[in-house]
Design a protein around this motif. Structure first.
Motif, PDB file in Angstrom:
ATOM      1  N   GLN A 262      88.117 -66.528  91.535  1.00  0.00           N
ATOM      2  CA  GLN A 262      87.660 -65.154  91.765  1.00  0.00           C
ATOM      3  C   GLN A 262      87.519 -64.807  93.245  1.00  0.00           C
ATOM      4  OE1 GLN A 262      86.269 -67.099  89.402  1.00  0.00           O
ATOM      5  NE2 GLN A 262      87.186 -66.012  87.679  1.00  0.00           N
ATOM      6  N   GLY A 263      87.739 -65.772  94.127  1.00  0.00           N
ATOM      7  CA  GLY A 263      87.624 -65.518  95.556  1.00  0.00           C
ATOM      8  C   GLY A 263      86.246 -65.768  96.109  1.00  0.00           C
ATOM      9  N   HIS A 264      85.366 -66.437  95.347  1.00  0.00           N
ATOM     10  CA  HIS A 264      84.016 -66.747  95.831  1.00  0.00           C
ATOM     11  C   HIS A 264      83.972 -68.162  96.395  1.00  0.00           C
ATOM     12  CE1 HIS A 264      83.406 -63.189  93.596  1.00  0.00           C
ATOM     13  NE2 HIS A 264      83.150 -63.758  92.412  1.00  0.00           N
ATOM     14  N   ILE A 265      83.015 -68.412  97.289  1.00  0.00           N
ATOM     15  CA  ILE A 265      82.778 -69.741  97.869  1.00  0.00           C
ATOM     16  C   ILE A 265      81.314 -70.093  97.683  1.00  0.00           C
ATOM     17  CG2 ILE A 265      82.651 -71.072 100.006  1.00  0.00           C
ATOM     18  CD1 ILE A 265      85.084 -69.809 101.009  1.00  0.00           C
ATOM     19  N   ARG A 280      80.385 -64.107  97.919  1.00  0.00           N
ATOM     20  CA  ARG A 280      81.279 -63.501  96.939  1.00  0.00           C
ATOM     21  C   ARG A 280      82.336 -62.645  97.635  1.00  0.00           C
ATOM     22  NH1 ARG A 280      79.435 -63.401  91.552  1.00  0.00           N
ATOM     23  NH2 ARG A 280      77.414 -64.415  91.288  1.00  0.00           N
ATOM     24  N   ASN A 281      83.464 -62.538  96.967  1.00  0.00           N
ATOM     25  CA  ASN A 281      84.576 -61.708  97.461  1.00  0.00           C
ATOM     26  C   ASN A 281      85.017 -62.097  98.863  1.00  0.00           C
ATOM     27  OD1 ASN A 281      84.553 -59.942  95.090  1.00  0.00           O
ATOM     28  ND2 ASN A 281      82.625 -59.155  95.915  1.00  0.00           N
ATOM     29  N   ALA A 286      92.321 -65.708  94.214  1.00  0.00           N
ATOM     30  CA  ALA A 286      91.851 -67.090  94.205  1.00  0.00           C
ATOM     31  C   ALA A 286      91.944 -67.699  95.600  1.00  0.00           C
ATOM     32  CB  ALA A 286      92.667 -67.910  93.212  1.00  0.00           C
ATOM     33  N   ILE A 287      90.978 -68.526  95.930  1.00  0.00           N
ATOM     34  CA  ILE A 287      91.003 -69.235  97.210  1.00  0.00           C
ATOM     35  C   ILE A 287      91.974 -70.390  97.074  1.00  0.00           C
ATOM     36  CG2 ILE A 287      89.647 -70.615  98.806  1.00  0.00           C
ATOM     37  CD1 ILE A 287      87.274 -68.859  98.171  1.00  0.00           C
ATOM     38  N   ALA A 288      93.069 -70.301  97.798  1.00  0.00           N
ATOM     39  CA  ALA A 288      94.119 -71.317  97.681  1.00  0.00           C
ATOM     40  C   ALA A 288      93.726 -72.615  98.366  1.00  0.00           C
ATOM     41  CB  ALA A 288      95.426 -70.785  98.260  1.00  0.00           C
ATOM     42  N   GLY A 289      93.118 -72.522  99.525  1.00  0.00           N
ATOM     43  CA  GLY A 289      92.743 -73.711 100.267  1.00  0.00           C
ATOM     44  C   GLY A 289      91.522 -73.480 101.118  1.00  0.00           C
ATOM     45  N   ALA A 290      90.700 -74.529 101.271  1.00  0.00           N
ATOM     46  CA  ALA A 290      89.508 -74.486 102.120  1.00  0.00           C
ATOM     47  C   ALA A 290      89.379 -75.839 102.805  1.00  0.00           C
ATOM     48  CB  ALA A 290      88.264 -74.177 101.309  1.00  0.00           C
ATOM     49  N   THR A 291      89.258 -75.832 104.152  1.00  0.00           N
ATOM     50  CA  THR A 291      89.210 -77.063 104.922  1.00  0.00           C
ATOM     51  C   THR A 291      88.216 -76.909 106.057  1.00  0.00           C
ATOM     52  OG1 THR A 291      91.574 -77.363 104.474  1.00  0.00           O
ATOM     53  CG2 THR A 291      90.573 -78.803 106.122  1.00  0.00           C
ATOM     54  N   PHE A 292      87.309 -77.913 106.189  1.00  0.00           N
ATOM     55  CA  PHE A 292      86.427 -77.967 107.339  1.00  0.00           C
ATOM     56  C   PHE A 292      87.156 -78.641 108.497  1.00  0.00           C
ATOM     57  CE2 PHE A 292      82.816 -77.316 104.439  1.00  0.00           C
ATOM     58  CZ  PHE A 292      82.052 -76.446 105.206  1.00  0.00           C
ATOM     59  N   GLU A 316      70.847 -69.294 109.043  1.00  0.00           N
ATOM     60  CA  GLU A 316      69.689 -70.010 108.519  1.00  0.00           C
ATOM     61  C   GLU A 316      69.916 -70.355 107.055  1.00  0.00           C
ATOM     62  OE1 GLU A 316      65.956 -68.204 109.128  1.00  0.00           O
ATOM     63  OE2 GLU A 316      66.323 -67.700 111.225  1.00  0.00           O
ATOM     64  N   GLY A 317      69.546 -71.559 106.713  1.00  0.00           N
ATOM     65  CA  GLY A 317      69.721 -72.007 105.339  1.00  0.00           C
ATOM     66  C   GLY A 317      71.113 -72.516 105.039  1.00  0.00           C
ATOM     67  N   GLY A 318      71.967 -72.636 106.043  1.00  0.00           N
ATOM     68  CA  GLY A 318      73.299 -73.186 105.823  1.00  0.00           C
ATOM     69  C   GLY A 318      74.345 -72.159 105.462  1.00  0.00           C
ATOM     70  N   GLY A 319      74.030 -70.879 105.615  1.00  0.00           N
ATOM     71  CA  GLY A 319      74.993 -69.834 105.291  1.00  0.00           C
ATOM     72  C   GLY A 319      76.100 -69.726 106.324  1.00  0.00           C
ATOM     73  N   ALA A 320      77.172 -69.066 105.953  1.00  0.00           N
ATOM     74  CA  ALA A 320      78.336 -68.910 106.833  1.00  0.00           C
ATOM     75  C   ALA A 320      78.566 -67.431 107.114  1.00  0.00           C
ATOM     76  CB  ALA A 320      79.573 -69.531 106.201  1.00  0.00           C
ATOM     77  N   ARG A 321      79.178 -67.174 108.252  1.00  0.00           N
ATOM     78  CA  ARG A 321      79.589 -65.818 108.598  1.00  0.00           C
ATOM     79  C   ARG A 321      81.038 -65.852 109.055  1.00  0.00           C
ATOM     80  NH1 ARG A 321      79.692 -64.961 114.190  1.00  0.00           N
ATOM     81  NH2 ARG A 321      78.662 -66.604 115.394  1.00  0.00           N
TER      82      ARG A 321
END
Length: 873
Positions: A262-265, A280-281, A286-292, A316-321
C-alpha cells in the motif's frame, strides 16, 4: 495576416523526407516496480542508487539525487537489478547482463530457459534464479556456468535469496511454500533445511548481528531468526498485507523498516520489540525497495509510482522525515504545455491527478505542484470521517498558464474530470491557488471542459459542458460575466481563446459552430459553420492563426483577421489528440491516435514531416524558442523531448506525397541507437592531422599580426596621414644593419625562401609577402599591372595563387586580405581581360562554397554555445 489558398512548395536540394525532429531524451522517469540496487564508491566516498526505468537503468548519487549515468538500453524490460563494487547486473527476459561504468554492457550470461527474477552477486560469482526453478551460479570473469541447481516449483518455488554475513560460499534460499534452505555453492551441497512457518517468504535480509536474518512473509509477519541455532528471536505483524521490503539500520539504534504494497512504511524497535512509528502513503504504490545506508541514518526507498525518496531518521521517537526526492508522474500525463517564454519549463498534468513542472535544463529545477484538494481547510484540519483520497481533486483534463503576472497572483487555471469548477494554481509558490472558479446559479451541475488565460494574465475564460463561457478575474476570483444570452453554444464547449490585445474571443463547441465575440462587451460578431464537430482548438496569438481539429480527423486553419478558413489538412487516420504551433506560426504539429506525429507547413499548405512512434501520443508542445518538441504518450509516464534539427544546421524539407509511408522512430531514451556489442578497451584516437589534412575540411589562419594584413585596404590613407613634413634625405652609405653575405667581396643578402616538398611555387611568394609590411605588400600588388612595370600574365598568376590558397585552406585571413586589395587596385583593368574574368568567376564560386561550409560550422557552434549559456543562467 492571410495566405492565399493556392498550394505551394518548399524549395530544397538533396533533402531526406521525415527528418525534421530527432529523439533527444526523456524527462520525468525515475523508477518502476523493480527494487533498487545500492552501491558504494570507495574513491568518491559516496553512495549511488541504481533504479530501473523499463529497458534501461539510471544511476543517482544519494547526496543530491542527481543523475550521473544512464545505461544503454536492452531489448526487453529489466526484471531485477543487483550491483557489486565493480559491476551492475540487470536481468531482462532470459538473459543477464553485466554493465561497467553504469552504462556499457561488458558481459552477457546465456543459459536460462525461463525469465530471470532474482540476482545475487557473491564475490567473483553471480547467482541468478528464474521462474522455472533453475538456479545458476556464474563465473563473472569468464561468463561460464559454475553450478546449476534445479528446484521443483511445486515443492520449493524460489522467492527470495541472500548471502548470510560471514558464511563463506553459503546462500540462503526462501520459497513461496515457506521453507528455507541453506546451500554451499562451492560443494553443491544442501547444508540445512528450515521448515518455515507455513507462509510464503517474500523477503530475506541480513541484520547487523551475525547469524540473525530478517524474514518477511506473504501474510505480513516479520520473523527475526537465528539461522545458526534455528531459533526465532522475535516476530512482528504488519497489518498492511505482505512484506515487500525489509531494511536494518546500521548506525547504532536497533531499528528495522518494513514496506508494504500500500506504500506505507513501519519502523520497529528491535530492542524494545515494538512499533516505533509508521508513515502512510510514502509511495502511492507498493514500496519496491528500501535500504539503509551503511553507517548513516538515511533510508532510500523507491516504488512503481516513479519516485525515489531519501528519508532521514532524526525525529523524536525514531520517526523519519523526507530529506530529498525525485518524483515524476505515477500515471501517464495527458496534457503538456510549455510555461514561460524561455522554453525551459514544461507543465504536465497526469492521470495521477498531479500537476508538475519539468525543467529541460536540470532536474533540480523540477517542481511538483501536487494533487490539489477540494477544500484546503478540510485537508489541513483532517476532519474525522473524511478520507484523504476524498479531498483530492480528480485528474486535470485541460489547463492554461500565463507567466506575465505569476509573481502577483495565480497564473494557472485547470479543469478537472467531472467537476464544474476550475481550480487556480500558483507557479511561483508551487502550490494550489486560492480560488475555485464556480459558475453561478443553476449551472453548477455542468462540467468545465475548456479554459484559457488572457495574454495580460488578468482574466480566465472557462467553457463548460452546458455551453456556457464564463469570465473570471484571477486576482480576486470573482465572476465577471458570460458570453451570449446565458449560453454561448447549444452543445459542449470544446475550445476557447483570446487574442493578444484582448479585443476578440473565439469559442467553438459540439454544435459545429465557431463563434467570434468582442472580449469587452461579450457580444457575438460572427460565426462559421464547421464541416464536423471540433475536438480541440489552438490559437497562435502572434500570427492570428487558429487551428481546429475536427472529429472527422481533418484540420482547419482560420485567419482571425479575415475570419475565413485558409488551410485544410487531411491525413490522420485516428482522433487528433493535440496540436501546437511553431514560434513563428509557419508550422503546425499534430499528434493523433494513429501513432503519428505530423508537421504541416502553413504557407505552402503541405505536410513536410511525419513519423511513427510505438505508443500513441496524447500531448504535444513546441517550445517558444523552437528548439525542443515535447510529447506525452498513452502508456508512458515520461515527457519525451525531440530536437528541432533545423536550428542546428540546414535541413531540407519538401512536401510529402499523399501515399507517403512514415518511418518508425524510437522514443528518446528507451532504446540504443546502435546494436549493442561487447565493450573492449578503447584507445583514444589522438593522431595528429597535418595542416594539409585539416584543409580538406577546415581552414587555418596565418597567425600573422593583424597589423600586417588588416590595414591593406586603407594603406593609402595611412600613408597620407604619416607623410613627413620634410622630404627624406638619402644616406651617403648603405645602412649598417642590412644583412650581408660573408666573403671577400661584400654582398647584400636577399630574402630567399627554403624549398618545400609540396607547393613550392605557392610557398615562395607567400613567404616573401609574409616578410613584407603593409606598405611593401601594397607596392608589390600595385606593381603587378603593366602600368606599374608588371604584365598581364602576372595578374593571372596572382589570381591562381589566391585560388590555390583557398583550395588548400591555409592562410585563410591573408588570402582574403590580399584578394581584397588586388581587386581594389586592378579590377578596372581586369574587366577588359576575358581570361582573367573567367578565372575570377571560378574563384568567386570557390569563395562562396568555402564560406558556406564555414558558416554552417559557425552557426552550429554558436547555437550550441548559446544553449549552454542559457542553461547555465
Amino acid at each position: 495576416m492571410c495566405w492565399c489558398a493556392c498550394s505551394g512548395s518548399v524549395r530544397v536540394s538533396g533533402s531526406v523526407l521525415g527528418s525534421l525532429f530527432s529523439g533527444f531524451r526523456v524527462l520525468g522517469l525515475y523508477s518502476d516496480h523493480v527494487p533498487h540496487a545500492l552501491r558504494y564508491h570507495k574513491k568518491h566516498r559516496e553512495f549511488y542508487v541504481v533504479t530501473s526505468v523499463g529497458k534501461c537503468f539510471h544511476t543517482f548519487n544519494v547526496n543530491r539525487l542527481g543523475i550521473v549515468a544512464v545505461s544503454n538500453s536492452l531489448s526487453e524490460d529489466i526484471s531485477c537489478l543487483a550491483a557489486d563494487r565493480m559491476l551492475v547486473f540487470a536481468a531482462a527476459g532470459r538473459m543477464v547482463f553485466a554493465f561497467a561504468k553504469n552504462k556499457e554492457v561488458v558481459m552477457r550470461f546465456h543459459g536460462h530457459q525461463q525469465d530471470v527474477r532474482l540476482l545475487l552477486p557473491l564475490g567473483d560469482q553471480l547467482i541468478s534464479a528464474d521462474s522455472g526453478g533453475d538456479v545458476i551460479v556464474w563465473d563473472v570473469q569468464s561468463g561460464e556456468i559454475y553450478l546449476r541447481l534445479q528446484f521443483d516449483t511445486a515443492t520449493f518455488d524460489l522467492s527470495a535469496m541472500m548471502h548470510p554475513s560471514t558464511y563463506l560460499n553459503k546462500v540462503l534460499l526462501g520459497s513461496s511454500q515457506g521453507a528455507l534452505q541453506l546451500w554451499n555453492i562451492k560443494t553443491s551441497k544442501l547444508l540445512y533445511t528450515f521448515p518455515g512457518w507455513s507462509v510464503g517468504v517474500t523477503v530475506l535480509q541480513q541484520s547487523p548481528a551475525v547469524d540473525v536474518v530478517g524474514i518477511g512473509t506473504a501474510t505480513g509477519r516479520i520473523i527475526i531468526h537465528n539461522i545458526r541455532l534455528d531459533e526465532t528471536l522475535m516476530s512482528f505483524t504488519q497489518d498492511w498485507g505482505p512484506i515487500s521490503s525489509l531494511a536494518f539500520r546500521t548506525d547504532g539504534p536497533p531499528i528495522m523498516a518494513s514496506g508494504s504494497p500500500q506504500g506505507h512504511i513501519a519502523f520497529w524497535d528491535l530492542e524494545r520489540r515494538q512499533l516505533v512509528t509508521q508513515h502512510r502513503n510514502v509511495h502511492s504504490t507498493a514500496i519496491a525497495g528500501a535500504t539503509f545506508l551503511h553507517g548513516e541514518p538515511l533510508l532510500v526507498t523507491n516504488g512503481a509510482d516513479n519516485a525515489i525518496k531519501v528519508w532521514i531518521l532524526d525525529q523524536e521517537g525514531g520517526g523519519a522525515r523526507l530529506l530529498r526526492s525525485r518524483q515524476g508522474h505515477s500515471a501517464p500525463p495527458t496534457t503538456i504545455r510549455h510555461h514561460g517564454n524561455d522554453g525551459k519549463n514544461i507543465l504536465s498534468a497526469g492521470q495521477d491527478g498531479t500537476l508538475q513542472s519539468f525543467s529541460t535544463v536540470h532536474e533540480r529545477f523540477n517542481k511538483n505542484l501536487g494533487h490539489g484538494s477540494v477544500n484546503k481547510k478540510k485537508e489541513k484540519k483532517k476532519k474525522k470521517g473524511v478520507a484523504y483520497e476524498q479531498l483530492r481533486l480528480p485528474p486535470i483534463t485541460a489547463f492554461a498558464s500565463a507567466a506575465v503576472r505569476q509573481a502577483d497572483w495565480d497564473s494557472i487555471v485547470s479543469c478537472h474530470r467531472g467537476r464544474s469548477s476550475a481550480s487556480t494554481w500558483s507557479y511561483s509558490r508551487c502550490t494550489m491557488g486560492a480560488y475555485h472558479l464556480q459558475p453561478p446559479g443553476a449551472h453548477r451541475d455542468a462540467v468545465a471542459t475548456a479554459v484559457d488565460i488572457t495574454s495580460c494574465g488578468n482574466f480566465a475564460l472557462i467553457g463548460s459542458s452546458c455551453g456556457r463561457v464564463d469570465v473570471y478575474n484571477l486576482q480576486s476570483g470573482l465572476h465577471r460575466g458570460c458570453y451570449g444570452n446565458d449560453k454561448a453554444h447549444s452543445g459542449v464547449v470544446r475550445g476557447v481563446a483570446t487574442d493578444t490585445l484582448n479585443q476578440l474571443t473565439v469559442t467553438t463547441g459540439s454544435d459545429w459552430l465557431l463563434k467570434f465575440w468582442r472580449f469587452k462587451s461579450r457580444k457575438q460578431e460572427e460565426q462559421l459553420k464547421l464541416t464536423a464537430a471540433p475536438a480541440c482548438m489552438m490559437l497562435h496569438r502572434d500570427s492570428g492563426m487558429l487551428a481546429l481539429a475536427l472529429d472527422d480527423f481533418t484540420l482547419l486553419v482560420v485567419d482571425m483577421e479575415t475570419r475565413r478558413v485558409v488551410r485544410k489538412f487531411a491525413g490522420h487516420h485516428g482522433s487528433i489528440n493535440d496540436m501546437t504551433f511553431s514560434p513563428d506560426g509557419r508550422w503546425l504539429v499534430t499528434v493523433a491516435m494513429d501513432c503519428t506525429i505530423r508537421t504541416w507547413d502553413l504557407p505552402s499548405g503541405s505536410l513536410i514531416d511525419c513519423f511513427l512512434v510505438s505508443m500513441a501520443p496524447v500531448g504535444v508542445s513546441l517550445s517558444p524558442t523552437g528548439d525542443f518538441l515535447a510529447t506525452s504518450h498513452v502508456d508512458s509516464v515520461g515527457v519525451y523531448l525531440w530536437t528541432n534539427k533545423s536550428l542546428c544546421g540546414p535541413v531540407g524539407l519538401r512536401p510529402l506525397p499523399t501515399d507517403y509511408q512514415p518511418t518508425n522512430e524510437t522514443l528518446p531514451g528507451t532504446a540504443a541507437d546502435e546494436p549493442q556489442q561487447e565493450v573492449t578497451s578503447e584507445e583514444a584516437d589522438d593522431t595528429y592531422e597535418s595542416v594539409e589534412q585539416l584543409g580538406a575540411e577546415l581552414v587555418t589562419l596565418s597567425l600573422e599580426p593583424e597589423s600586417r594584413w588588416k590595414s591593406l585596404l586603407h594603406i593609402d590613407i595611412i600613408k597620407r596621414r604619416n607623410r613627413p613634413t620634410a622630404p627624406p634625405v638619402a644616406p651617403p652609405t648603405a645602412p649598417f644593419f642590412l644583412p650581408t653575405v660573408p666573403g671577400l667581396t661584400p654582398r647584400f643578402s636577399l630574402p630567399m625562401a627554403t624549398e618545400q616538398d609540396a607547393q613550392v611555387e605557392l610557398d615562395r611568394p607567400m613567404r616573401l609577402l609574409k616578410d613584407c609590411g603593409p606598405s611593401a605588400v601594397s607596392l608589390e600588388i600595385t606593381a603587378l599591372s603593366p602600368e606599374g612595370g608588371g604584365a598581364s600574365h602576372l595578374l593571372l598568376a596572382f589570381i591562381h595563387m589566391i585560388d590555390s590558397m583557398l583550395a588548400s585552406g591555409r592562410d585563410f585571413d591573408l588570402a582574403h586580405a590580399y584578394l581584397a586589395l588586388f581587386l581594389k587596385v586592378h579590377l578596372r583593368s581586369l574587366s577588359h581581360d576575358a581570361v582573367a574574368m573567367d578565372t575570377l568567376l571560378r574563384l568567386s564560386e570557390r569563395l562562396e562554397s568555402r564560406w558556406a561550409e564555414l558558416r554552417a560550422s559557425f552557426d552550429q557552434s554558436l547555437c550550441l554555445l548559446s544553449y549552454t549559456k542559457s542553461a547555465l543562467l
